[in-house]
Design an enzyme around this catalytic site. Structure first.
Site, PDB file in Angstrom:
ATOM      1  N   LYS A  64     -27.917 -22.948 -12.624  1.00 22.68           N
ATOM      2  CA  LYS A  64     -28.318 -23.351 -11.275  1.00 22.68           C
ATOM      3  C   LYS A  64     -29.832 -23.453 -11.232  1.00 22.68           C
ATOM      4  O   LYS A  64     -30.545 -22.517 -11.601  1.00 22.68           O
ATOM      5  CB  LYS A  64     -27.845 -22.336 -10.238  1.00 22.68           C
ATOM      6  CG  LYS A  64     -28.246 -22.704  -8.803  1.00 22.68           C
ATOM      7  CD  LYS A  64     -27.764 -21.673  -7.810  1.00 22.68           C
ATOM      8  CE  LYS A  64     -28.682 -20.490  -7.678  1.00 22.68           C
ATOM      9  NZ  LYS A  64     -29.949 -20.796  -6.948  1.00 22.68           N
ATOM     10  N   ASP A  92     -29.191 -26.807  -6.867  1.00 29.39           N
ATOM     11  CA  ASP A  92     -28.936 -26.129  -5.592  1.00 29.39           C
ATOM     12  C   ASP A  92     -30.108 -26.351  -4.645  1.00 29.39           C
ATOM     13  O   ASP A  92     -31.002 -25.517  -4.529  1.00 29.39           O
ATOM     14  CB  ASP A  92     -28.718 -24.634  -5.845  1.00 29.39           C
ATOM     15  CG  ASP A  92     -28.320 -23.889  -4.589  1.00 29.39           C
ATOM     16  OD1 ASP A  92     -27.794 -24.531  -3.658  1.00 29.39           O
ATOM     17  OD2 ASP A  92     -28.527 -22.663  -4.536  1.00 29.39           O
ATOM     18  N   LYS A  94     -29.620 -27.428  -1.249  1.00 29.35           N
ATOM     19  CA  LYS A  94     -29.217 -27.149   0.141  1.00 29.35           C
ATOM     20  C   LYS A  94     -29.796 -28.187   1.111  1.00 29.35           C
ATOM     21  O   LYS A  94     -30.497 -27.851   2.066  1.00 29.35           O
ATOM     22  CB  LYS A  94     -29.630 -25.729   0.536  1.00 29.35           C
ATOM     23  CG  LYS A  94     -28.982 -24.642  -0.315  1.00 29.35           C
ATOM     24  CD  LYS A  94     -29.395 -23.264   0.170  1.00 29.35           C
ATOM     25  CE  LYS A  94     -28.696 -22.152  -0.616  1.00 29.35           C
ATOM     26  NZ  LYS A  94     -29.170 -22.071  -2.017  1.00 29.35           N
ATOM     27  N   ASP A  97     -31.100 -32.410   6.644  1.00 33.56           N
ATOM     28  CA  ASP A  97     -32.087 -33.253   7.315  1.00 33.56           C
ATOM     29  C   ASP A  97     -31.303 -34.290   8.101  1.00 33.56           C
ATOM     30  O   ASP A  97     -30.080 -34.225   8.175  1.00 33.56           O
ATOM     31  CB  ASP A  97     -33.022 -33.908   6.282  1.00 33.56           C
ATOM     32  CG  ASP A  97     -34.406 -34.195   6.848  1.00 33.56           C
ATOM     33  OD1 ASP A  97     -34.481 -34.723   7.977  1.00 33.56           O
ATOM     34  OD2 ASP A  97     -35.403 -33.901   6.165  1.00 33.56           O
ATOM     35  N   THR A 146     -24.680 -16.069   1.677  1.00 36.01           N
ATOM     36  CA  THR A 146     -24.195 -14.714   1.414  1.00 36.01           C
ATOM     37  C   THR A 146     -25.222 -13.647   1.782  1.00 36.01           C
ATOM     38  O   THR A 146     -24.904 -12.459   1.786  1.00 36.01           O
ATOM     39  CB  THR A 146     -23.794 -14.552  -0.065  1.00 36.01           C
ATOM     40  OG1 THR A 146     -24.863 -14.988  -0.898  1.00 36.01           O
ATOM     41  CG2 THR A 146     -22.546 -15.358  -0.367  1.00 36.01           C
ATOM     42  N   ARG A 238     -29.694 -12.100 -10.565  1.00 35.01           N
ATOM     43  CA  ARG A 238     -30.368 -10.833 -10.823  1.00 35.01           C
ATOM     44  C   ARG A 238     -29.610  -9.861 -11.723  1.00 35.01           C
ATOM     45  O   ARG A 238     -30.247  -9.194 -12.554  1.00 35.01           O
ATOM     46  CB  ARG A 238     -30.730 -10.160  -9.488  1.00 35.01           C
ATOM     47  CG  ARG A 238     -31.994 -10.744  -8.878  1.00 35.01           C
ATOM     48  CD  ARG A 238     -32.189 -10.317  -7.448  1.00 35.01           C
ATOM     49  NE  ARG A 238     -31.297 -11.044  -6.557  1.00 35.01           N
ATOM     50  CZ  ARG A 238     -31.489 -11.156  -5.237  1.00 35.01           C
ATOM     51  NH1 ARG A 238     -32.525 -10.567  -4.675  1.00 35.01           N
ATOM     52  NH2 ARG A 238     -30.658 -11.843  -4.500  1.00 35.01           N
TER      53      ARG A 238
END
Length: 262
Positions: A64, A92, A94, A97, A146, A238
């Site tokens: 990603k 990714d 997102k 607009d 999330t 992470r």
């Protein structure tokens, strides 16, 4: 443009061996198990991204690439570098607009070797515009981040509970032509029951059961929970990046995936 191969339903042979939930909800798509792990390259530079990719080597096949790297320069060159290595790319971004701007952005993105990209699910007109231009590019609708809790939604003026909002947005997105959704593993089972087997469910917020750090992810699940709830792909950042040995952390996740699907 490099795309993933078409996915057709099949029943995992090891479905009955799941211990994290009802194995009936395991993904039935013919996705190679090693592709189900998507590593989030959320790092501040292209050089750091390349270092991690080389470190992870054969432990990760799908990456990603998000907004942090988009803002650094060299974003699309990094995408080409990944694809030349044989990796797949999830852009990714997102998108959110006015519909015409999103339509134009998707038209540009589909010319790059990208497998998946994201559009916010807050507007039917925006989702429709994105889907009309996607070509072979797969569009995922971002339902509810999330990192947002029920309290966060109330602060933003939403009266619906998280679960209901995710389901409503996902249903609309699929009806408009989106290939799938990004949603927490906590909602994945209800999404699979509502949407059926065809749409993709991509689940971030994955945290190891034995070590859930305090961070900005609030609606989290383990690897096995997410898959047994119906997720097709897991986005992990992470827990791999900050591990003492990122390669081994990624391999451990891959072994869990393989145990469910092989």
């Amino acid at each position: 443009m490099t795309q993933s191969t078409p996915e057709t339903p099949q029943h995992p042979q090891n479905a009955q061996r799941s211990e994290a939930g009802d194995a009936r909800f395991l993904s039935t798509k013919t996705i190679p198990p090693e592709d189900r792990l998507i590593f989030a390259l959320d790092v501040p530079s292209v050089d750091e991204a390349k270092r991690l990719v080389e470190l992870l080597d054969d432990a990760v096949q799908f990456y990603k690439v998000g907004l942090e790297l988009f803002a650094t320069g060299g974003y699309f060159e990094l995408i080409e570098w990944l694809v030349e290595r044989g990796n797949k790319v999830f852009a990714d971004l997102k998108l959110f607009d006015v519909p015409e701007t999103v339509r134009s952005a998707v038209r540009q993105l589909r010319n790059w070797p990208i497998t998946l990209t994201t559009v916010h699910a807050g507007s039917a007109a925006i989702l429709d515009a994105a889907c009309r231009e996607k070509g072979d590019l797969r569009i995922l609708a971002v339902t509810v981040l999330t990192s947002l809790s029920q309290e966060d939604l109330r602060d933003m003026g939403f009266q619906a509970d998280v679960h209901s909002l995710v389901l409503a947005r996902a249903k609309q997105a699929v009806e408009l032509g989106c290939d799938g959704v990004v949603a927490s593993g906590q909602e994945a089972r209800s999404l699979r029951e509502t949407l059926g087997d065809a749409p993709l469910i991509v689940t971030p917020g994955i945290r190891p059961a034995e070590n859930r750090p305090a961070d900005d992810q609030k609606r989290v699940v383990t690897v096995e929970q997410a898959l047994c709830n119906g997720a097709d792909y897991l986005v992990v950042g992470r827990p791999i990046r900050n591990a003492p040995d990122p390669y081994q952390a990624a391999r451990q996740i891959q072994e869990t995936i393989e145990g469910l699907f092989l």
